[in-house]
Enzyme design. Structure first.
Site, PDB file in Angstrom:
ATOM      1  N   SER A  23      71.686 -17.820  25.709  1.00  0.00           N
ATOM      2  CA  SER A  23      71.462 -19.266  25.791  1.00  0.00           C
ATOM      3  C   SER A  23      72.448 -20.016  26.669  1.00  0.00           C
ATOM      4  O   SER A  23      72.269 -21.221  26.899  1.00  0.00           O
ATOM      5  CB  SER A  23      71.450 -19.880  24.386  1.00  0.00           C
ATOM      6  OG  SER A  23      70.263 -19.537  23.710  1.00  0.00           O
ATOM      7  N   LYS A  30      78.772 -24.488  25.514  1.00  0.00           N
ATOM      8  CA  LYS A  30      77.458 -23.950  25.130  1.00  0.00           C
ATOM      9  C   LYS A  30      77.632 -22.561  24.534  1.00  0.00           C
ATOM     10  O   LYS A  30      78.388 -21.744  25.069  1.00  0.00           O
ATOM     11  CB  LYS A  30      76.533 -23.868  26.352  1.00  0.00           C
ATOM     12  CG  LYS A  30      75.122 -23.391  26.009  1.00  0.00           C
ATOM     13  CD  LYS A  30      74.370 -24.449  25.246  1.00  0.00           C
ATOM     14  CE  LYS A  30      73.035 -23.910  24.690  1.00  0.00           C
ATOM     15  NZ  LYS A  30      73.226 -23.067  23.488  1.00  0.00           N
ATOM     16  N   THR A  31      76.927 -22.319  23.442  1.00  0.00           N
ATOM     17  CA  THR A  31      76.911 -21.006  22.824  1.00  0.00           C
ATOM     18  C   THR A  31      75.796 -20.144  23.405  1.00  0.00           C
ATOM     19  O   THR A  31      74.859 -20.632  24.030  1.00  0.00           O
ATOM     20  CB  THR A  31      76.663 -21.118  21.307  1.00  0.00           C
ATOM     21  OG1 THR A  31      75.456 -21.876  21.116  1.00  0.00           O
ATOM     22  CG2 THR A  31      77.805 -21.793  20.606  1.00  0.00           C
ATOM     23  N   GLY A  32      75.901 -18.861  23.150  1.00  0.00           N
ATOM     24  CA  GLY A  32      74.831 -17.920  23.460  1.00  0.00           C
ATOM     25  C   GLY A  32      74.938 -16.768  22.487  1.00  0.00           C
ATOM     26  O   GLY A  32      76.043 -16.347  22.140  1.00  0.00           O
TER      27      GLY A  32
END
Length: 263
Positions: A52, A205-207
């Site tokens: 993501s 932002k995470t992923g």
């Protein structure tokens, strides 16, 4: 292990050093001096699925191509999805913060492979491959990018050096600004480890990706402090099965940024 790079500027200020332990790759760049430090240079050069974190360039591409409007509302189609926060109308801001996959899958369909790949090449984003399923190429598909490449991409974004309009870059950056108690990963309901130092602003932002052979988590972003501005990248690759913590890359990054005196 400590590893520092040469500064990208003419003079040589005190080397930037990673001063905390990290279970995967952690990289940090001082945007003023250009200095970069990695905890493990070989690990940070390995290309991985962006998961993501690809929503950052994806939003830039969609805005520039005009298939996404900054104030657009994406109506929920009524299909129940595993994350409750996805089961409602979304905007770009909520889709980014909630990591609403179906919104970005729709944008990928609007854009198509040719435009996706052409833009990723212009952005110098990893191997720029979008073959196969157009709605999954960044989730265990052919797209790969290394943490080092992610760090350079973020540096260009926060220096305003990407080949997209200033308005587009600012729109996307606004969706990444977090607060000390912001829920960072909607499936896990974890926060950002606040309180932070006075004046610190974190954008990130995470992923996350579950593969048969491993669990992969990312946390990438920017920190503005009274002492300067930095971009960072954090990845943790864990054995398959339940994770020891809700989001290892995020937790390790927060610890590392605090150890550096940035949060």
């Amino acid at each position: 292990m400590l590893l520092t790079s040469l500064a990208c500027t003419g003079h040589r200020p005190a080397p930037l050093r990673i001063v905390s332990r990290h279970p995967g790759c952690f990289g940090l760049m001082n945007l003023e001096t250009g200095q970069v430090a990695f905890n493990d240079s070989s690990l940070c050069q390995q290309r991985l699925s962006p998961a993501s974190t690809f929503k950052i360039p994806h939003a830039l591409i969609a805005l520039e191509e005009g298939v996404l409007k900054p104030d657009e509302v994406f109506p929920w189609d009524g299909t129940p999805r595993g994350v409750q926060a996805w089961n409602q109308d979304q905007t770009l801001d909520t889709a980014m913060r909630r990591s609403a996959l179906w919104v970005f899958q729709g944008l990928a369909t609007r854009l198509g492979r040719e435009r996706e790949e052409a833009w990723m090449k212009r952005l110098h984003y990893g191997n720029a491959e979008a073959s196969g399923n157009i709605t999954l190429f960044w989730l265990g598909g052919p797209l790969r990018i290394s943490p080092e490449e992610q760090l350079q991409f973020l540096a260009r974004l926060y220096r305003g050096q990407l080949p997209v309009s200033a308005a587009t870059q600012e729109t996307v950056k606004r969706t990444l600004v977090q607060g000390p108690q912001t829920v960072a990963h909607v499936r896990d309901g974890i926060d950002m480890g606040g309180p932070w130092k006075e004046g610190a602003v974190l954008s990130a932002k995470t992923g996350a990706l579950t593969l048969p052979e491993e669990n992969l988590t990312w946390f990438v972003g920017h920190v503005a402090t009274k002492g300067g501005a930095f971009v960072f990248v954090s990845t943790v690759r864990s054995p398959p099965g339940p994770l020891a913590s809700p989001h290892p890359a995020l937790a390790a990054a927060i610890d590392a940024l605090k150890a550096q005196g940035l949060l």
